[in-house]
Design a protein around this motif. Structure first.
Motif, PDB file in Angstrom:
ATOM      1  N   GLY A   1       1.140  -1.354   0.114  1.00 32.76           N
ATOM      2  CA  GLY A   1       0.000   0.090   0.030  1.00 32.76           C
ATOM      3  C   GLY A   1       0.817   1.205  -0.210  1.00 32.76           C
ATOM      4  N   LEU A   2       2.132   1.166  -0.441  1.00 34.27           N
ATOM      5  CA  LEU A   2       2.655   2.375  -0.696  1.00 34.27           C
ATOM      6  C   LEU A   2       1.979   3.564  -1.468  1.00 34.27           C
ATOM      7  CD1 LEU A   2       6.253   1.282  -1.371  1.00 34.27           C
ATOM      8  CD2 LEU A   2       5.206   1.649   0.842  1.00 34.27           C
ATOM      9  N   ASP A   3       2.125   4.877  -1.148  1.00 34.30           N
ATOM     10  CA  ASP A   3       1.379   5.786  -1.547  1.00 34.30           C
ATOM     11  C   ASP A   3       2.198   6.558  -2.852  1.00 34.30           C
ATOM     12  OD1 ASP A   3      -0.816   5.524  -0.197  1.00 34.30           O
ATOM     13  OD2 ASP A   3       0.012   6.949   1.568  1.00 34.30           O
ATOM     14  N   GLY A   4       3.569   6.414  -2.820  1.00 31.21           N
ATOM     15  CA  GLY A   4       4.305   7.244  -3.992  1.00 31.21           C
ATOM     16  C   GLY A   4       4.401   6.477  -5.028  1.00 31.21           C
ATOM     17  N   ARG A   5       5.205   6.797  -6.131  1.00 33.56           N
ATOM     18  CA  ARG A   5       5.557   6.543  -7.139  1.00 33.56           C
ATOM     19  C   ARG A   5       7.235   6.596  -7.453  1.00 33.56           C
ATOM     20  NH1 ARG A   5       2.100   8.702 -11.418  1.00 33.56           N
ATOM     21  NH2 ARG A   5       0.768   9.017  -9.651  1.00 33.56           N
ATOM     22  N   ALA A   6       7.929   5.493  -8.159  1.00 33.49           N
ATOM     23  CA  ALA A   6       9.113   5.790  -8.484  1.00 33.49           C
ATOM     24  C   ALA A   6       9.437   6.948  -9.542  1.00 33.49           C
ATOM     25  CB  ALA A   6       9.766   4.574  -9.081  1.00 33.49           C
ATOM     26  N   LEU A   7      10.635   7.857  -9.081  1.00 29.63           N
ATOM     27  CA  LEU A   7      10.772   9.003  -9.793  1.00 29.63           C
ATOM     28  C   LEU A   7      12.029   9.059 -10.745  1.00 29.63           C
ATOM     29  CD1 LEU A   7      10.429  11.387  -6.626  1.00 29.63           C
ATOM     30  CD2 LEU A   7       8.865  11.254  -8.664  1.00 29.63           C
ATOM     31  N   ALA A   8      12.092   9.659 -11.683  1.00 30.10           N
ATOM     32  CA  ALA A   8      13.007  10.416 -12.622  1.00 30.10           C
ATOM     33  C   ALA A   8      13.841   9.274 -13.258  1.00 30.10           C
ATOM     34  CB  ALA A   8      14.111  11.055 -11.640  1.00 30.10           C
ATOM     35  N   GLU A   9      13.239   8.147 -13.605  1.00 27.40           N
ATOM     36  CA  GLU A   9      13.600   7.247 -14.436  1.00 27.40           C
ATOM     37  C   GLU A   9      13.488   7.709 -15.904  1.00 27.40           C
ATOM     38  OE1 GLU A   9      12.870   3.110 -13.555  1.00 27.40           O
ATOM     39  OE2 GLU A   9      13.966   3.127 -11.785  1.00 27.40           O
ATOM     40  N   THR A  10      12.560   8.557 -16.199  1.00 25.65           N
ATOM     41  CA  THR A  10      12.171   9.235 -17.489  1.00 25.65           C
ATOM     42  C   THR A  10      12.214  10.661 -16.929  1.00 25.65           C
ATOM     43  OG1 THR A  10       9.826   8.914 -17.232  1.00 25.65           O
ATOM     44  CG2 THR A  10      11.105   7.222 -18.465  1.00 25.65           C
ATOM     45  N   ALA A  11      12.494  11.520 -18.035  1.00 23.43           N
ATOM     46  CA  ALA A  11      12.427  12.953 -17.960  1.00 23.43           C
ATOM     47  C   ALA A  11      10.786  13.104 -18.015  1.00 23.43           C
ATOM     48  CB  ALA A  11      12.938  13.601 -19.282  1.00 23.43           C
ATOM     49  N   THR A  12      10.555  14.229 -17.135  1.00 23.05           N
ATOM     50  CA  THR A  12       9.039  14.635 -16.857  1.00 23.05           C
ATOM     51  C   THR A  12       9.086  16.232 -16.978  1.00 23.05           C
ATOM     52  OG1 THR A  12       9.335  14.454 -14.450  1.00 23.05           O
ATOM     53  CG2 THR A  12       8.190  12.691 -15.455  1.00 23.05           C
ATOM     54  N   ARG A  13       8.102  16.464 -17.792  1.00 21.47           N
ATOM     55  CA  ARG A  13       7.987  18.157 -17.751  1.00 21.47           C
ATOM     56  C   ARG A  13       6.528  18.280 -17.976  1.00 21.47           C
ATOM     57  NH1 ARG A  13       7.842  19.353 -23.233  1.00 21.47           N
ATOM     58  NH2 ARG A  13       8.409  17.804 -24.766  1.00 21.47           N
ATOM     59  N   LYS A  14       5.954  19.579 -18.000  1.00 18.94           N
ATOM     60  CA  LYS A  14       4.661  20.059 -18.004  1.00 18.94           C
ATOM     61  C   LYS A  14       4.202  19.647 -19.591  1.00 18.94           C
ATOM     62  CE  LYS A  14       1.940  23.890 -16.642  1.00 18.94           C
ATOM     63  NZ  LYS A  14       2.037  25.106 -15.751  1.00 18.94           N
ATOM     64  N   PRO A  15       3.063  18.742 -20.035  1.00 16.35           N
ATOM     65  CA  PRO A  15       2.785  18.701 -21.097  1.00 16.35           C
ATOM     66  C   PRO A  15       2.674  19.875 -22.121  1.00 16.35           C
ATOM     67  CG  PRO A  15       1.080  17.956 -19.639  1.00 16.35           C
ATOM     68  CD  PRO A  15       2.243  18.343 -18.936  1.00 16.35           C
ATOM     69  N   GLY A  16       2.863  19.971 -23.287  1.00 17.73           N
ATOM     70  CA  GLY A  16       2.544  21.147 -24.244  1.00 17.73           C
ATOM     71  C   GLY A  16       1.345  21.331 -24.512  1.00 17.73           C
ATOM     72  N   ALA A  17       0.976  22.504 -24.899  1.00 21.17           N
ATOM     73  CA  ALA A  17      -0.692  22.526 -25.384  1.00 21.17           C
ATOM     74  C   ALA A  17      -0.654  21.940 -26.633  1.00 21.17           C
ATOM     75  CB  ALA A  17      -0.997  24.049 -25.261  1.00 21.17           C
ATOM     76  N   ALA A  18      -1.949  21.573 -26.882  1.00 15.38           N
ATOM     77  CA  ALA A  18      -2.188  21.055 -28.455  1.00 15.38           C
ATOM     78  C   ALA A  18      -3.845  21.119 -28.694  1.00 15.38           C
ATOM     79  CB  ALA A  18      -1.846  19.494 -28.680  1.00 15.38           C
TER      80      ALA A  18
END
Ligand SMILES: [Zn+2]
Length: 496
Positions: free
Chosen positions: A295-312
């Motif tokens: 029941g962990l609440d978090g997620r594994a981070l930073a194995e891929t780059a993440t950024r705010k999605p661009g508008a479309a």
């Protein structure tokens, strides 16, 4: 010929796959870590880790912003409503069900060598001791905290305990918790709890120097070349002169998180991560996929780059419009969440689970799935709001030809109480001036006929030709009352 081909393949294979390096991790906790103080203090070690690593200066602490909660979330990877520690009293800990990462690692890798160094008695009692770490250094904070800056400080003793181990022992996971920065911040009635304070800066400089010695030990290990170390750093809360910490406000809640090594993709982590993300990140690095039953609440981070999605054009521009990024809470008891991912959430907007007592069941026959949770305004006395700004510049050419927008959501409330949350979109020009504002029609208690439910609402319009951004706001329309309204499935779509 066959033999020759095989030999060649083997030779190529040998060149391409070096022996896998052994994953190891150092988790570092810094109590009362004000993010702006990294820039104002002498922190060469942190600076280097940030340069080479993934980081956020707005990682989301437990909204309780108090040490007991945050120290426990750091160990367990679950929010306080699960680990049962909302304050510093440890009166109802649920750490048998939600134990330390030290114990979780051993569960999957019984031979794992684990190390703990820290200074707080209840953490030792409820989290460290049950995990039976291979090596444990415990130095009671209250015996050593009279002079934070001397070499008998508990943080210094933790480092002295760890260094000989990090120099050469076969360690899988070492967890160190620095407690004294918070102590310095609190001195003289919280006068020192800010990035511009010279005592706070001096103490953060000492923490950085201690961290530097730990990392030097790691980098000088005889086996370092064959190892893959992840350094994972975060806190329990930040702080300010306004009460030190303990308020559910950004200046207490937003804290650093820094990851370096392993498969970490360097750069800013987006959306700002949750305190609960560190445990799964470290476990995944060590080759352990968390068991869903934990029941962990978090997620594994930073194995891929993440950024705010661009508008479309033609897609929902609102990030986390359904509130499904994080696990919802089961009510407002205490302080219910750790802020809404991807939104500016200065206070009391919360994620509540469908079916939570005294809230509402998931509405049926909705166009899209409603998922596990919905947005709910908790504190209507002080108001609750959240907003996010969408950069429209990638699609602004379309506005000159004429482009429609549709804003929609599910809105509701329960009982005879007022209206639903107010959802608006504001289109702004390059100077930040308001060009157009549209609001979803409110749902009244009469329209609901007093039922606890949500109904779809939408509004349509034309995107102003000069718009370069859209700000979506969700807020309680009024003050008073126990529930400020509910909302879910927020969608903003632009269509030419
Ligand atoms: Zn603290």
């Amino acid at each position: 010929m066959l033999t020759l081909t095989c030999t060649l393949l083997l030779a190529v294979g040998a060149i391409q796959t070096p022996a896998p390096r052994t994953p190891r991790a150092l988790m570092v906790f810094i109590d009362g870590f004000v993010p702006d103080a990294i820039a104002t203090s002498k922190t060469p070690t942190l600076d280097r880790l940030i340069r080479n690593g993934a980081w956020s200066m707005r990682a989301r602490a437990e909204s309780t912003t108090i040490s007991g909660s945050g120290w426990s979330t750091f160990h367990t990877g679950v929010h306080w409503d699960k680990h049962g520690i909302p304050d510093n009293n440890f009166s109802t800990p649920n750490t048998t069900e939600y134990p330390s990462i030290l114990l979780r690692l051993r569960e999957k890798l019984p031979k794992a060598v684990t190390v703990s160094a820290q200074s707080w008695k209840p953490i030792q009692e409820f989290l460290v001791a049950p995990a039976q770490p291979t090596h444990s250094g415990y130095y009671d904070y209250y015996q050593f905290h009279l002079d934070y800056f001397d070499d008998r400080s508990c943080d210094e003793l933790c480092v002295n305990f760890l260094r000989p181990l990090l120099d050469r022992e076969p360690i899988d996971l070492a967890v160190v918790m620095f407690g004294e920065l918070d102590g310095v911040g609190h001195m003289d009635g919280n006068r020192h709890y800010h990035a511009g304070d010279s005592e706070y800066q001096r103490m953060l400089g000492m923490v950085d120097e201690r961290l530097g010695r730990l990392i030097a030990s790691i980098e000088n290990r005889p086996t370092y070349d064959q190892e893959d170390w992840l350094i994972a750093i975060t806190a329990d809360h930040s702080g300010s002169q306004r009460g030190g910490h303990g308020l559910n406000i950004p200046e207490h809640r937003e804290m650093p998180m820094i990851l370096s090594g392993g498969k970490i993709v360097p750069g800013k982590i987006w959306p700002p991560p949750s305190a609960a993300d560190l445990v799964p990140t470290v476990l995944e690095h060590l080759g352990v996929t968390p068991d869903p039953a934990w029941g962990l609440d978090g997620r594994a981070l930073a194995e891929t780059a993440t950024r705010k999605p661009g508008a479309a054009i033609g897609v929902n521009l609102i990030f986390n419009g359904g509130g499904e990024w994080d696990r919802p809470f089961h009510g407002f008891k205490g302080q219910p969440d750790a802020s809404i991912a991807g939104w500016e959430d200065p206070g009391w907007m919360s994620l509540i689970a469908y079916g939570a007592k005294e809230f509402l069941e998931a509405p049926k026959n909705t166009e899209a799935s409603v998922g596990r949770g919905f947005f709910a305004a908790n504190d209507t006395k002080n108001g609750a709001r959240m907003e996010q700004t969408i950069d429209l510049t990638p699609i602004k050419e379309a506005f000159i030809q004429g482009c429609n927008f549709k804003l929609s959501a599910l809105l509701g409330n329960r009982g005879p109480e007022g209206d639903a949350l107010r959802v608006t979109v504001s289109f702004l020009n390059a100077k930040g001036e308001l060009l157009e504002r549209a609001e979803l029609p409110p749902l009244t208690a009469d329209q609901r006929m007093g039922a606890a439910t949500m109904r779809p609402a939408q509004t349509l319009g034309l995107v102003p030709p000069d718009a370069i951004s859209a700000k979506v706001t969700v807020e309680t329309p009024r003050r008073g009352g126990s529930h400020g309204g509910f909302a879910d499935n927020l969608v903003l779509v632009l269509q030419d």
